[in-house]
Motif scaffolding. Structure first.
Motif, PDB file in Angstrom:
ATOM      1  N   VAL A  74       0.871  -1.168   0.000  1.00 28.56           N
ATOM      2  CA  VAL A  74       0.000   0.000   0.000  1.00 28.56           C
ATOM      3  C   VAL A  74       0.911   1.222   0.000  1.00 28.56           C
ATOM      4  N   LYS A 118      -9.020   7.584   5.027  1.00 29.61           N
ATOM      5  CA  LYS A 118      -9.021   6.455   4.092  1.00 29.61           C
ATOM      6  C   LYS A 118      -7.742   5.641   4.238  1.00 29.61           C
ATOM      7  N   ARG A 172      -7.829   3.454   7.386  1.00 24.95           N
ATOM      8  CA  ARG A 172      -8.789   2.361   7.250  1.00 24.95           C
ATOM      9  C   ARG A 172      -8.279   1.289   6.283  1.00 24.95           C
ATOM     10  N   ILE A 173      -7.690   1.723   5.179  1.00 25.03           N
ATOM     11  CA  ILE A 173      -7.214   0.787   4.157  1.00 25.03           C
ATOM     12  C   ILE A 173      -6.019  -0.005   4.668  1.00 25.03           C
ATOM     13  N   ASN A 232      -7.167  -2.677   7.232  1.00 29.93           N
ATOM     14  CA  ASN A 232      -7.797  -3.842   6.624  1.00 29.93           C
ATOM     15  C   ASN A 232      -6.805  -4.660   5.820  1.00 29.93           C
ATOM     16  N   ALA A 233      -5.968  -3.976   5.027  1.00 31.86           N
ATOM     17  CA  ALA A 233      -5.043  -4.675   4.133  1.00 31.86           C
ATOM     18  C   ALA A 233      -4.023  -5.494   4.906  1.00 31.86           C
ATOM     19  N   ALA A 276      -1.553  -1.274  -4.091  1.00 31.43           N
ATOM     20  CA  ALA A 276      -2.592  -0.247  -4.013  1.00 31.43           C
ATOM     21  C   ALA A 276      -1.993   1.120  -3.718  1.00 31.43           C
ATOM     22  N   VAL A 333      -3.185   5.000  -2.205  1.00 32.78           N
ATOM     23  CA  VAL A 333      -4.207   5.822  -1.555  1.00 32.78           C
ATOM     24  C   VAL A 333      -3.913   7.257  -1.956  1.00 32.78           C
ATOM     25  N   ASN A 356      -7.327   3.406  -3.769  1.00 34.36           N
ATOM     26  CA  ASN A 356      -8.167   3.722  -2.608  1.00 34.36           C
ATOM     27  C   ASN A 356      -8.977   2.534  -2.109  1.00 34.36           C
ATOM     28  N   THR A 357      -8.345   1.380  -2.054  1.00 36.29           N
ATOM     29  CA  THR A 357      -9.010   0.209  -1.499  1.00 36.29           C
ATOM     30  C   THR A 357      -7.976  -0.796  -1.015  1.00 36.29           C
ATOM     31  N   SER A 358      -8.427  -1.757  -0.241  1.00 38.40           N
ATOM     32  CA  SER A 358      -7.548  -2.736   0.385  1.00 38.40           C
ATOM     33  C   SER A 358      -7.090  -3.808  -0.601  1.00 38.40           C
ATOM     34  N   THR A 359      -5.840  -4.240  -0.467  1.00 39.40           N
ATOM     35  CA  THR A 359      -5.329  -5.336  -1.299  1.00 39.40           C
ATOM     36  C   THR A 359      -6.062  -6.644  -1.027  1.00 39.40           C
TER      37      THR A 359
END
Length: 425
Positions: free
Chosen positions: A232, A242, A245-246, A249-250, A351, A353, A375-378
């Motif tokens: 990331v 963001k 949070r990402i 989770n990732a 990813a 961000v 802008n999202t989790s791997t």
């Protein structure tokens, strides 16, 4: 048991079954998939009991926590297996699809038709859900499968195999369309990966050691990825909430998966502002951070306990930990992040961000990985999440299949030519 004879028998049976599977109607394949799913839901307690015995044996044998995590089934994962099969049944059948039909000056039409690969050998460790996923994907794509799971999951795999056989029988398809190897003898793997007369492609799923061995010794094409050092990159135009949070989770949703983030890159202009919050979150989750000198100074300044911090070595930048450990590096910006990822990454999933559209587009275009995200989790790099129903594995190869391998990845295309008495002049 004579392993060579046993495996050749499975191979001959699979080759014969593959011809029936290639000709099977979509409705027949879907009937089998739904029957397997129903059997798995009905026999959930049987599957969980078999899995409990496997997990207990794995713990007694001293197997590591990451492997046991992948081995363990729950009510949710059993339901997920059934749901995955039902989703595969709902997907369009790729077999027989004709595309790119064009008239040539001669008057003939030339195009392509999608066809099954034939017999697929799948070698995997720990994860019993692969038995259901692989069976379903091979079945829907018109292939026959020989599945060789790890010895640690033998009871779970055989319990799932019973459900698969029941579903095939209800749909009138050959039982040999999906065969789960019953021996735990490792010699079976050596035979499977060299049976080029019977097997068309090998898909290994497991640790780097297994995949390296298969890649080196196979005499059959292999669809694979070696490891998952996913990144990331937090850009200096990232939204801080963001990013937090990402990264959470990732990295922390599950530690033992190939799409878990193992490396965090942070742009220098925002390192002092964003790293402390990310670091405190990771430390609170029990994650050890192996950081470059600049990141280490920022994290120490944020009051993170020394037990969660360690100076990164060169090896850390390319490591797949499969554990609560993450490499952290401060980079100059987008160019440096892309260069780092392409140099140290595993070409699996990475990813960015950022709120900058132009930078996001550059990252998508220039990062050389099977899945590239904005802008999202791997953790979304997964066949089920991509709408494939399930996946047979993830490929970092560039030929044939790349990324999560679903139905289309288990088929090929042949040229078709349509005429009406045309002859070449």
């Amino acid at each position: 048991m004579d392993i060579k004879t046993y495996m050749e028998t499975l191979g001959r049976q699979a080759r014969a079954a593959s011809r029936a599977m290639a000709a099977a109607e979509t409705s027949q394949k879907n009937q089998a998939l739904l029957a397997i799913a129903a059997a798995i839901r009905r026999d959930a307690s049987v599957l969980l009991e078999a899995n409990r015995e496997d997990v207990e044996a794995a713990r007694a044998a001293g197997l590591d926590a990451a492997l046991i995590d992948r081995l363990a089934l729950t009510d949710k994962t059993v339901a997920g297996m059934a749901e995955g099969l039902e989703q595969i049944a709902s997907l369009a059948d790729p077999v027989g699809e004709m595309t790119d039909l064009k008239y040539r000056p001669s008057g003939i039409q030339v195009g392509k038709m999608r066809v099954p690969l034939g017999v697929i050998g799948i070698i995997y460790e720990a994860r019993p859900n692969v038995t259901a996923d692989a069976a379903g994907l091979c079945l829907k794509s018109g292939n026959a499968a020989i599945l060789r799971g790890g010895s640690e999951a033998i009871r779970s795999n055989q319990a799932i195999a019973a459900c698969v056989r029941e579903g095939l029988a209800k749909a009138g398809l050959p039982a040999e369309a999906v065969q789960v190897v019953e021996t735990t003898d490792r010699a079976a793997v050596g035979e499977l990966i060299t049976m080029k007369d019977y097997v068309d492609v090998i898909v290994p799923r497991g640790g780097k050691g297994l995949i390296e061995r298969i890649s080196a010794e196979a005499r059959i094409p292999v669809i694979k990825h070696l490891h998952g050092n996913c990144h990331v990159y937090v850009d200096d135009r990232a939204d801080a909430d963001k990013a937090l949070r990402i990264v959470e989770n990732a990295k922390t949703q599950r530690y033992g998966t190939c799409n878990t983030t193992e490396s965090l890159l942070v742009a220098r202009p925002v390192a002092a502002a964003m790293l402390p919050g990310i670091g405190r979150m990771l430390a609170g989750k029990g994650v050890e951070m192996r950081a470059c000198p600049e990141a280490l100074a920022v994290l120490r300044g944020a009051g993170i306990e020394e037990g969660r911090l360690r100076a990164a070595s060169e090896a850390d930048w390319s490591e797949e930990y499969l554990a609560p450990i993450i490499a952290v590096k401060v980079v100059d910006g987008l160019d440096a992040a892309i260069e780092h990822i392409n140099a140290y990454g595993s070409h699996h999933t990475d990813a960015i961000v950022t709120e900058d559209y132009t930078r996001a587009r550059r990252f998508l275009r220039e990062v050389d990985s099977a899945s590239v995200m904005v802008n999202t989790s791997t953790r979304f790099a997964d066949g089920f999440e991509y709408g494939l129903g399930a996946e047979i594995g993830i490929s970092t190869d560039k030929i044939h299949a790349r990324g999560p391998v679903g139905l289309e990845g288990l088929t090929s295309q042949k040229w078709v030519v349509l005429g009406d008495g045309h002859v070449r002049q």
